[in-house]
Design an enzyme around this catalytic site. Sequence first.
Site, PDB file in Angstrom:
ATOM      1  N   LYS A  93      -3.106  -1.466 -13.481  1.00  0.00           N
ATOM      2  CA  LYS A  93      -3.864  -2.447 -12.688  1.00  0.00           C
ATOM      3  C   LYS A  93      -5.001  -3.101 -13.488  1.00  0.00           C
ATOM      4  O   LYS A  93      -5.394  -2.592 -14.546  1.00  0.00           O
ATOM      5  CB  LYS A  93      -4.400  -1.757 -11.435  1.00  0.00           C
ATOM      6  CG  LYS A  93      -3.276  -1.210 -10.535  1.00  0.00           C
ATOM      7  CD  LYS A  93      -3.827  -0.709  -9.205  1.00  0.00           C
ATOM      8  CE  LYS A  93      -2.702  -0.188  -8.322  1.00  0.00           C
ATOM      9  NZ  LYS A  93      -3.178   0.152  -6.975  1.00  0.00           N
ATOM     10  N   TYR A 103       2.780  -6.439  -1.973  1.00  0.00           N
ATOM     11  CA  TYR A 103       2.118  -5.467  -1.093  1.00  0.00           C
ATOM     12  C   TYR A 103       2.311  -5.788   0.391  1.00  0.00           C
ATOM     13  O   TYR A 103       1.516  -5.353   1.222  1.00  0.00           O
ATOM     14  CB  TYR A 103       0.626  -5.392  -1.424  1.00  0.00           C
ATOM     15  CG  TYR A 103       0.323  -4.552  -2.661  1.00  0.00           C
ATOM     16  CD1 TYR A 103       0.642  -3.194  -2.701  1.00  0.00           C
ATOM     17  CD2 TYR A 103      -0.291  -5.110  -3.770  1.00  0.00           C
ATOM     18  CE1 TYR A 103       0.354  -2.415  -3.814  1.00  0.00           C
ATOM     19  CE2 TYR A 103      -0.583  -4.338  -4.899  1.00  0.00           C
ATOM     20  CZ  TYR A 103      -0.256  -2.980  -4.902  1.00  0.00           C
ATOM     21  OH  TYR A 103      -0.533  -2.208  -6.004  1.00  0.00           O
ATOM     22  N   PHE A 153      -7.450  -3.097   4.222  1.00  0.00           N
ATOM     23  CA  PHE A 153      -7.774  -3.306   2.812  1.00  0.00           C
ATOM     24  C   PHE A 153      -6.871  -4.339   2.122  1.00  0.00           C
ATOM     25  O   PHE A 153      -7.021  -4.590   0.928  1.00  0.00           O
ATOM     26  CB  PHE A 153      -7.716  -1.977   2.052  1.00  0.00           C
ATOM     27  CG  PHE A 153      -6.389  -1.248   2.146  1.00  0.00           C
ATOM     28  CD1 PHE A 153      -5.316  -1.604   1.343  1.00  0.00           C
ATOM     29  CD2 PHE A 153      -6.219  -0.204   3.047  1.00  0.00           C
ATOM     30  CE1 PHE A 153      -4.102  -0.937   1.413  1.00  0.00           C
ATOM     31  CE2 PHE A 153      -4.996   0.469   3.131  1.00  0.00           C
ATOM     32  CZ  PHE A 153      -3.941   0.096   2.315  1.00  0.00           C
ATOM     33  N   ARG A 159       5.170  10.104  -9.862  1.00  0.00           N
ATOM     34  CA  ARG A 159       4.110  10.298  -8.860  1.00  0.00           C
ATOM     35  C   ARG A 159       3.311  11.572  -9.148  1.00  0.00           C
ATOM     36  O   ARG A 159       2.115  11.632  -8.900  1.00  0.00           O
ATOM     37  CB  ARG A 159       4.693  10.273  -7.443  1.00  0.00           C
ATOM     38  CG  ARG A 159       5.080   8.832  -7.070  1.00  0.00           C
ATOM     39  CD  ARG A 159       5.681   8.717  -5.701  1.00  0.00           C
ATOM     40  NE  ARG A 159       4.696   8.819  -4.631  1.00  0.00           N
ATOM     41  CZ  ARG A 159       3.896   7.838  -4.248  1.00  0.00           C
ATOM     42  NH1 ARG A 159       3.908   6.682  -4.868  1.00  0.00           N
ATOM     43  NH2 ARG A 159       3.063   8.004  -3.239  1.00  0.00           N
ATOM     44  N   THR A 187      -3.225   8.865  -4.474  1.00  0.00           N
ATOM     45  CA  THR A 187      -3.728   7.487  -4.377  1.00  0.00           C
ATOM     46  C   THR A 187      -5.252   7.452  -4.450  1.00  0.00           C
ATOM     47  O   THR A 187      -5.837   6.601  -5.118  1.00  0.00           O
ATOM     48  CB  THR A 187      -3.271   6.856  -3.033  1.00  0.00           C
ATOM     49  OG1 THR A 187      -1.855   6.972  -2.942  1.00  0.00           O
ATOM     50  CG2 THR A 187      -3.676   5.402  -2.924  1.00  0.00           C
ATOM     51  N   ARG A 195      -4.559   9.052 -12.621  1.00  0.00           N
ATOM     52  CA  ARG A 195      -5.613   8.541 -11.723  1.00  0.00           C
ATOM     53  C   ARG A 195      -6.903   9.361 -11.828  1.00  0.00           C
ATOM     54  O   ARG A 195      -8.002   8.804 -11.755  1.00  0.00           O
ATOM     55  CB  ARG A 195      -5.099   8.479 -10.281  1.00  0.00           C
ATOM     56  CG  ARG A 195      -4.177   7.275 -10.060  1.00  0.00           C
ATOM     57  CD  ARG A 195      -3.550   7.326  -8.712  1.00  0.00           C
ATOM     58  NE  ARG A 195      -2.841   6.096  -8.376  1.00  0.00           N
ATOM     59  CZ  ARG A 195      -1.858   6.049  -7.493  1.00  0.00           C
ATOM     60  NH1 ARG A 195      -1.465   7.132  -6.864  1.00  0.00           N
ATOM     61  NH2 ARG A 195      -1.269   4.901  -7.218  1.00  0.00           N
ATOM     62  N   ASN A 240      -7.387   2.069  -8.576  1.00  0.00           N
ATOM     63  CA  ASN A 240      -6.870   3.405  -8.891  1.00  0.00           C
ATOM     64  C   ASN A 240      -5.938   3.428 -10.109  1.00  0.00           C
ATOM     65  O   ASN A 240      -5.010   4.221 -10.171  1.00  0.00           O
ATOM     66  CB  ASN A 240      -6.230   4.046  -7.649  1.00  0.00           C
ATOM     67  CG  ASN A 240      -5.025   3.294  -7.136  1.00  0.00           C
ATOM     68  OD1 ASN A 240      -4.747   2.189  -7.602  1.00  0.00           O
ATOM     69  ND2 ASN A 240      -4.312   3.869  -6.195  1.00  0.00           N
ATOM     70  N   HIS A 274      -0.105   1.751 -10.239  1.00  0.00           N
ATOM     71  CA  HIS A 274       0.791   1.831  -9.084  1.00  0.00           C
ATOM     72  C   HIS A 274       2.062   2.530  -9.543  1.00  0.00           C
ATOM     73  O   HIS A 274       2.491   2.336 -10.679  1.00  0.00           O
ATOM     74  CB  HIS A 274       1.135   0.417  -8.588  1.00  0.00           C
ATOM     75  CG  HIS A 274       2.327   0.394  -7.675  1.00  0.00           C
ATOM     76  ND1 HIS A 274       2.221   0.698  -6.339  1.00  0.00           N
ATOM     77  CD2 HIS A 274       3.646   0.157  -7.913  1.00  0.00           C
ATOM     78  CE1 HIS A 274       3.432   0.624  -5.797  1.00  0.00           C
ATOM     79  NE2 HIS A 274       4.311   0.299  -6.730  1.00  0.00           N
ATOM     80  N   GLU A 328      11.089  -3.319  -6.492  1.00  0.00           N
ATOM     81  CA  GLU A 328       9.946  -3.695  -7.324  1.00  0.00           C
ATOM     82  C   GLU A 328      10.393  -4.101  -8.735  1.00  0.00           C
ATOM     83  O   GLU A 328       9.878  -5.063  -9.303  1.00  0.00           O
ATOM     84  CB  GLU A 328       8.935  -2.538  -7.351  1.00  0.00           C
ATOM     85  CG  GLU A 328       8.306  -2.330  -5.976  1.00  0.00           C
ATOM     86  CD  GLU A 328       7.451  -1.066  -5.842  1.00  0.00           C
ATOM     87  OE1 GLU A 328       6.923  -0.848  -4.748  1.00  0.00           O
ATOM     88  OE2 GLU A 328       7.307  -0.313  -6.826  1.00  0.00           O
TER      89      GLU A 328
END
Length: 150
Positions: A11, A51, A59, A87, A93, A104, A114, A117, A128
């Site tokens: 990100k 998203y 948010f 993950r 998250t 993270r 964070n 993704h 995706e």
Amino acid sequence: MKSNYTFTIIKPGAVSNEHIGPILAMINKAGFHITAMKLIRLSVRQAQVFYEVHKDRPFYGELVEFMTSGPVVVAILEKANAVEEYRKLIGATDPSKAEDGTIRKMFAESIQKNAVHGSDSDENAKQEMNFFFARTERFNRDGSCCVMEY
Ligand code: CMP
């Protein structure tokens, strides 16, 4: 049979803080092979569509604003049981709940900023990957082009 592929975004915060290199190093060290990757800046529309599942969450607006605030790295990662394995590597998250040693925990600034993704299911990973990568941008493990669909 679980897919060997997952999708990730590094990100804007992690990109501007020069964390691309360290994050990619953790990804490789954990046994993932990068089969597609590019540095791009999302348009507002792209972020909104990506998203869309969160569009009714409070948010959403801020998330779209943040994700379009600078360039991001998008990539496809290969490893057995990739979605679950990735993950585990990225952690929760909310970085305050992420385990030590996760991406993270090390690089996230907040639940919004964070760092990365990661797809949450094989079905979403496929969607995706298809959203960001053309067939000519996807490589096989032996380096050969071009993959229609992972
Ligand atoms: P990501 O894995 O990219 O998927 C959706 C994103 O929404 C998530 O990471 C967070 O960055 C963001 N998000 C989820 N929950 C919240 C929250 N409560 N407040 C702000 N951002 C959130």
